[in-house]
Structure formats: structure tokens, C-alpha cells
Scaffold this active site. Structure first.
Site: not given
Length: 700
Positions: A551, A637, A671
Site C-alpha cells: 500500500s 481494490d 486491498h
């Protein structure tokens, strides 16, 4: 030195087509020939992702046996049928359990027996008298993905509100279950956000919805038994910098609506016994002032940074909130992170000198005291403590060598009682491993802590392979944690290190501020300094070092790949935020506007635009030799759009050809990657096998 095994395949990497697309901001013209990949409805986009997946599968096919070995190692070390330590709430013990062969947890409760003060003992199987509130395996049946967004039992213990996501886009459908009959009620509310809060009598449920940019911005009130289109809008936040949360206080006296940007807070309250009352503000928002609220008797506790960089604790009247009265003054270097209120005591969660801690404040007066632990590096925090009136605290504890542990802390005697330590099967003994704290020196002289774990006796002559992990954003602290999958690395002689770089919160608020906005590059140079320190101090060498992050930590991975490719043998980037300028320029994308206070607003600020562009991984790829790169992504995501790693790999191949670049996209996840535990283990085995291949350990 060993070298990565040769790949016995002849497949060629996919070549993404180039379609001219121009964007102009602040007089700067940028041509992004891969912008077309943002259109998920374009068949060419899906075809390209599938081609990337096929290429990655072919390029790693020589690791299939190792992947299976690693998966079986994780599985063999894990107690698959297990049960969490039950926690008392009212007349029930609540717990969750897992069953061998099943992907998801089962959420349960069991009536407490007369005079049963200690959690009931268990061998991992169901308890006598168990009531299953929710079985994730039943809910997930027929779906590739499953996640819960809310799980809230009403104060009267009669109803359960829960929400489900079956695609990974973090939009949930909210349902209500009658726990006395086991029946699902007709109530069904689509497209809700995380979290929900009950009124005191369990007749009313508060929940959140998101705007088009996936920002939680509205709080709704739902009366059980009515259609959701009759729900009442309780609060709406129009400022796109702010997001909203809702919760019931531990005292069950108030519903709190938390409104928060990266820099500023506002909290509103509704009496839980009067759910139709208008919310009232505890303190008006002031730009740059953050605060959080807990209810305690006649007062609201206020943890704030008004003139207190590392936060202070105050209180105000619960009946007529007004001025704040100091309770715990600001102490530079002691970051107060949260306060939990109980009838007879308060607990401050804090960090000092890079370590977490818990401080107890008796409500009736007396000296505050800290709960101590013997290890030099560890992580401690409050566990589940739903009871407002209690004489004990449930704690969670772990370290790089100590598996996740659950303690009950008896407040009158100040004694710790170990309730459970996560089982690690297969002969694991923590004495076989050692942990260390190292300090690197950054370019500007800042000392950056590094946590290191390895198998005892690993040589310090530079020959050991090493994985260094980093994040460095949002004041998120990467505190030491135990990992069963990590043992597969350690037992093969791999060192694992965590770089506690600026942008995180490990050393207080200043540590965070010095790694954001126009100081963001400190995050990247700190990480490079840590990598070079690990090599110069003999833990490893550059050709034996793999960097890993996800991320915002994936942004870190892309930045250091451009900045210091010679420092690493490989880069593992999970759902990486590698095209930040494109994303932050588009306010219609999820999270963009709320992120401007973290990164800067490149739409309106030319300096912020130029600065972000100067470190953006995608913008700064150059024709140099890059380390091997594996990027992991999720098609659904909503936090880091799949487009970012896809474009990044495409441009790497075009600008720096000949490199070893792989992209793997989960076509049915978001995600967090695969949702089931066995699927998650297989993904971890895939990444670990790739990592070991970088070290020439693909057969070991």
C-alpha cells in the site's frame, strides 16, 4: 554467493499497448501512454491483466514445488481448529473459533455459569452450551471473497448487526439477526461502510454510507423492522477532507459520531437511551486540532493535541461540554495514542522510545502506574474489554519471537495472568531465535530504529540473506509482531528486519510530521539508510537483501527502487501506491481529497505538484538496472487502484527493458488480498517462494 535459479520457460512478458493521453497541470505537460488501463470495463484491460497473470505463472512455475512446501509448512505450524480466549459481556462469554479445513471464523457465545469469573477452558473445540451467532463459512459459501464490515451485538444481547462484502470493494450489505430465535430479520441495507452502533434498548441501529469517492460521510438511523428507505439521515459531512465513524461508548451511554481529517477532529454525541435526539457537538472543530472522546461517568475524556504535539488528556462535562480541564499534561516524547475508560480506572495506550506501553490511572485517585514486560522489544495493547465495570484488563502481547499472547491483568493485585499463547506446532521454541534493535543514521543525522529477528547463530559476516520491511505513512507504527509464515524464512537462515522510518509513528508525532507532505522524501532516504546499515553492520549484503512493503509501503518500494536500485536484490510490492500523482490529482477517486493533508494538494499547489512528481515511482522510472520486482494487486481494490501497479510494471518494461518484473493480480479480491485463511496462506507461500528464489534458496 548463490544465485537465483534459472527459469525453464520461454514466455515473453506482455507488452501493454501505448495510447496517447495528455494531462496538463501548473504548466507541466505529461503524456501517460498507459492511462487507458484505468478502464476496467475495457476488454483490453482485462486481457492485459490476464496475460500478466499467465506470464507470472509461467515465470514462477519452477517454484511450484517450493510454494506447496511453504504452504504445508504454514499449515503444519498452525493449530487449525482453535478458539479465542472467551471474553465476558453481561451474562455471556463471547469468542470465535476456527475449524480445520474451513476458511473463515465462527463467532459464538455461551451463557456464563453461576460464579464463573474466569474464562472457560477449551481444547479448541466448541464449548458446551455454545450458541453460534455467525458462521463465516456459511455466509461465504458460493463466493470467491468474503469479509465482514460490521459485527455489533445489541446491549440487551438480543440482536446482532453484521455486514458482508462478497467482492472486496468494501461496500457492505447490513443485516440483523435475532439471536434468541436464530432468525434473520427482513431488515437489509445495501452499500454501507464499516461499523454500526446500537441504541441502548437495541431498537435502533446507526450506520454509515459513503459518497462516490468511497468516503464515509453520512450517519443514518434505522429502526428495526422498518424498510431502509425510511431511515433517517442523522449527520452528513460535506467537507471532502473529513470522514465519519460511529460507535457506542463502552458505558453504553452515548453514540459517538467521530468526524476526522488528517489534521482536524470533531466529535458529536447522542444519548444512547434517546436515539432520536439531535446530536450535540462536544467541541467545535478547529483546524489542526485533533481530539478523541471517551465517556466516563459525569465527564467526557478528551485526548487532544491542542498545544500538545504528543497529545495530552483532559475532560469536560458530559452534561454541558465546554472548557477542557487538564488531567494528564503533555510530555514531549511520550505519545498518548488512546484512552479507554472503565468505571474505576482509565487506561492510556502510549509509546515512548519506540516501544508501546499501557498506563493505568485509578479513577479514585492514586498514582498512575505502568504495566511492565521483560523483553527488550515487544508490542502490547488492550484487547477486547467490553465491560465498563471490571477489575481486570484483557491485554494482547507479542514480539518478534513471542507468539501472540492473551493476558488478563488483575488491577487490585497488579498481576498478569497468561490466558493463552498462540500455538505454534512442529517443535517451535522461541529460544532458537533472537531479536535485536539496531539504529541507522539517516542522511540528515536522524537515528532510525530497526527491529531485527533471526535464527540464533546466523552469521554477521554479510553472507546471510535478509528481508527488510517498511511502511512509513499515516503515523502508522510497524511495531514488532510474530508471524508463523515468517518462520519459513528464518529457518532457512534469512534475517527479517523492520525499518521504523519517518512517516510512521514509532517515535511520536514529530516522527510522523517529518515524513509527510514536503518532508515525504525522508521516508525513502531513511529506508535506504536502514538497508545500507544492515549491510555495513554485517547482517546481510546488497545482493542478499529483499525489500518488502504494501500500500503506502508499496510507494516506498517503488521510490527506493528508483533511488537506490543497487541496495537490493529484489523488491516485493503489495498493492503498491506507485502512481500517486495521477491518483491525488483526481478528486473523484476514492480517498483522494481526504489524502491531501497527508501528501499535499497537487491540483491547487504547484509546489506540492512538483514535489510529489519528483518522488512518484511511476514518474521517475529511468533506464537503469533495477532489482527483480514482484507487484501484487487486487482488481477490486478501492484504496490503491489496480491500475497503479499495472502501469508501473508496463513502464518499467518499456523504459528499463531486460529487467525481471512480475505482476500478479487477484481478479476477485480487493486491498487485503484473498479473504480465506488458506487462500491467504497460499498467497504468502507464493511471495515467500519468490523471495527465497532471489536468495538462491528455491530448493531449500
Amino acid at each position: 554467493m548463490t544465485t537465483p535459479s534459472l527459469r525453464p520457460h520461454s514466455a515473453q512478458p506482455p507488452v501493454a499497448k501505448r495510447v496517447p493521453a495528455v494531462r496538463i497541470h501548473h504548466g507541466d505537460t505529461v503524456e501517460d501512454e498507459y492511462a487507458w488501463l484505468a478502464d476496467k470495463s475495457d476488454p483490453d484491460t482485462i486481457a492485459h491483466l490476464e496475460a500478466e497473470n499467465a506470464y507470472t505463472e509461467a515465470a514462477t512455475s519452477h517454484l511450484n514445488g517450493l510454494r506447496e512446501t511453504l504452504f504445508n509448512e504454514i499449515k503444519a505450524r498452525t493449530k487449525e481448529t482453535d478458539l479465542s480466549v472467551p471474553v465476558r459481556k453481561g451474562v455471556y462469554w463471547h469468542y470465535s473459533r476456527t475449524v480445520e479445513g474451513q476458511q473463515y471464523g465462527i463467532h459464538c457465545r455461551r451463557p456464563a455459569l453461576p460464579d464463573e469469573s474466569a474464562p472457560p477452558a477449551t481444547d479448541g473445540g466448541p464449548l458446551d452450551g455454545e450458541q453460534i451467532m455467525l458462521d463465516g463459512n456459511e455466509l461465504a459459501a458460493g463466493h470467491e471473497f468474503f469479509a465482514l464490515g460490521a459485527f455489533a451485538v445489541s446491549p440487551d444481547a438480543r440482536r446482532l448487526a453484521f455486514s458482508t462484502d462478497f467482492v472486496g470493494d468494501e461496500q457492505f450489505t447490513l443485516r440483523i439477526k435475532d439471536l434468541t430465535t436464530g432468525e434473520m430479520l427482513a431488515d437489509e441495507i445495501p452499500k454501507t461502510a464499516y461499523g454500526a452502533a446500537w441504541s441502548a434498548d437495541g431498537s435502533t441501529l446507526f450506520y454509515l454510507t459513503v459518497d462516490e469517492a468511497w468516503r464515509p460521510h453520512r450517519v443514518w438511523r434505522h429502526t428495526v423492522g422498518t424498510a431502509h428507505d425510511a431511515d433517517v439521515l442523522v449527520f452528513e459531512e460535506p467537507d471532502e477532507r473529513f470522514w465519519v465513524g460511529v460507535e457506542l461508548t463502552r458505558s453504553e451511554r452515548f453514540i459517538l459520531i467521530d468526524v476526522h481529517s488528517k489534521l482536524t477532529s470533531e466529535v458529536l454525541a447522542i444519548p444512547a437511551a434517546d436515539p432520536t435526539a439531535e446530536p450535540f457537538i462536544i467541541a467545535e472543530r478547529r483546524q489542526g486540532v485533533e481530539y478523541a472522546v471517551e465517556h466516563h461517568g459525569h465527564r467526557f475524556l478528551v485526548l487532544h493535541n491542542d498545544g500538545a504535539e504528543d497529545f495530552a488528556l483532559a475532560y469536560t462535562s458530559a452534561d454541558a461540554p465546554g472548557d477542557w480541564v487538564e488531567l494528564v499534561p503533555h510530555q514531549p516524547g511520550v505519545r498518548l495514542e488512546s484512552v479507554d475508560a472503565f468505571a474505576d480506572h482509565l487506561v492510556l495506550s502510549l509509546r515512548q522510545d519506540g516501544l508501546t506501553g499501557l498506563r493505568v490511572l485509578p479513577a479514585a485517585g492514586g498514582e498512575p502506574f505502568d504495566i511492565g514486560f521483560p523483553e527488550p522489544i515487544y508490542t502490547v495493547g488492550l484487547g477486547s474489554n467490553p465491560e465498563y465495570r471490571t477489575s481486570s484488563l484483557r491485554l494482547g502481547y507479542t514480539s518478534l519471537v513471542t507468539p501472540d499472547s492473551v493476558y488478563d491483568y488483575d488491577l487490585p493485585s497488579r498481576e498478569l495472568l497468561l490466558r493463552k499463547r498462540k500455538a505454534v506446532l512442529g517443535g517451535f521454541d522461541p529460544v532458537d531465535y533472537e531479536q535485536h534493535r539496531e539504529w541507522a543514521v539517516a542522511d540528515d543525522g536522524a537515528r532510525v530504529p530497526i527491529s531485527v529477528v533471526c535464527r540464533r547463530g546466523v552469521p554477521r559476516d554479510g553472507s546471510a540473506p535478509c528481508v527488510v520491511y517498511g511502511y512509513g505513512s499515516y503515523e502508522a507504527s510497524m511495531d514488532p509482531w510474530f508471524s508463523i509464515p515468517r518462520l519459513s524464512l528464518l529457518d532457512r537462515g534469512v534475517v527479517f528486519a523492520v525499518a521504523h522510518i519517518r512517516g510512521g509513528g514509532e517515535l511520536g508525532r514529530r516522527w510522523y510530521d517529518d515524513g509527510k507532505l514536503l518532508a515525504k522524501k525522508n521516508t525513502f532516504t531513511d529506508f535506504v539508510a536502514c538497508a545500507r546499515h544492515l549491510a555495513s553492520s554485517g547482517w546481510t549484503s546488497p545482493r542478499r537483501l529483499v525489500a518488502r512493503g504494501g500500500s503506502a509501503g508499496g510507494l516506498l518500494m517503488g521510490a527506493v527502487a528508483n533511488l537506490a536500485p543497487d541496495a537490493f536484490a529484489g523488491i516485493l510490492a503489495q498493492v503498491p501506491f506507485v502512481d500517486p500523482l495521477t491518483t491525488i490529482l483526481d478528486p473523484s477517486l476514492p480517498l483522494t481529497v481526504t489524502e491531501w493533508e497527508e501528501w499535499g494538494n497537487p491540483l491547487d499547489d504547484a509546489e506540492a505538484y512538483a514535489y510529489i512528481k519528483s518522488y512518484s515511482p511511476y514518474e521517475n522510472i529511468s533506464p537503469q538496472r533495477y532489482p527483480a520486482i514482484l507487484a501484487m494487486s487486487g482488481l477490486n481494490d478501492t484504496r490503491v487502484i489496480y491500475t497503479e501497479p499495472t502501469k508501473w510494471i508496463a513502464r518499467l518494461r518499456a523504459v528499463a527493458p531486460g529487467g525481471d518484473y512480475l505482476l500478479k493480480t487477484e481478479m476477485g479480491a480487493g486491498h487485503g488480498g484473498p479473504s480465506g485463511r488458506y487462500d491467504a496462506w497460499r498467497e504468502e507461500a507464493f511471495m515467500t517462494a519468490w523471495t527465497l528464489d532471489r536468495f538462491g534458496l528455491a530448493k531449500g
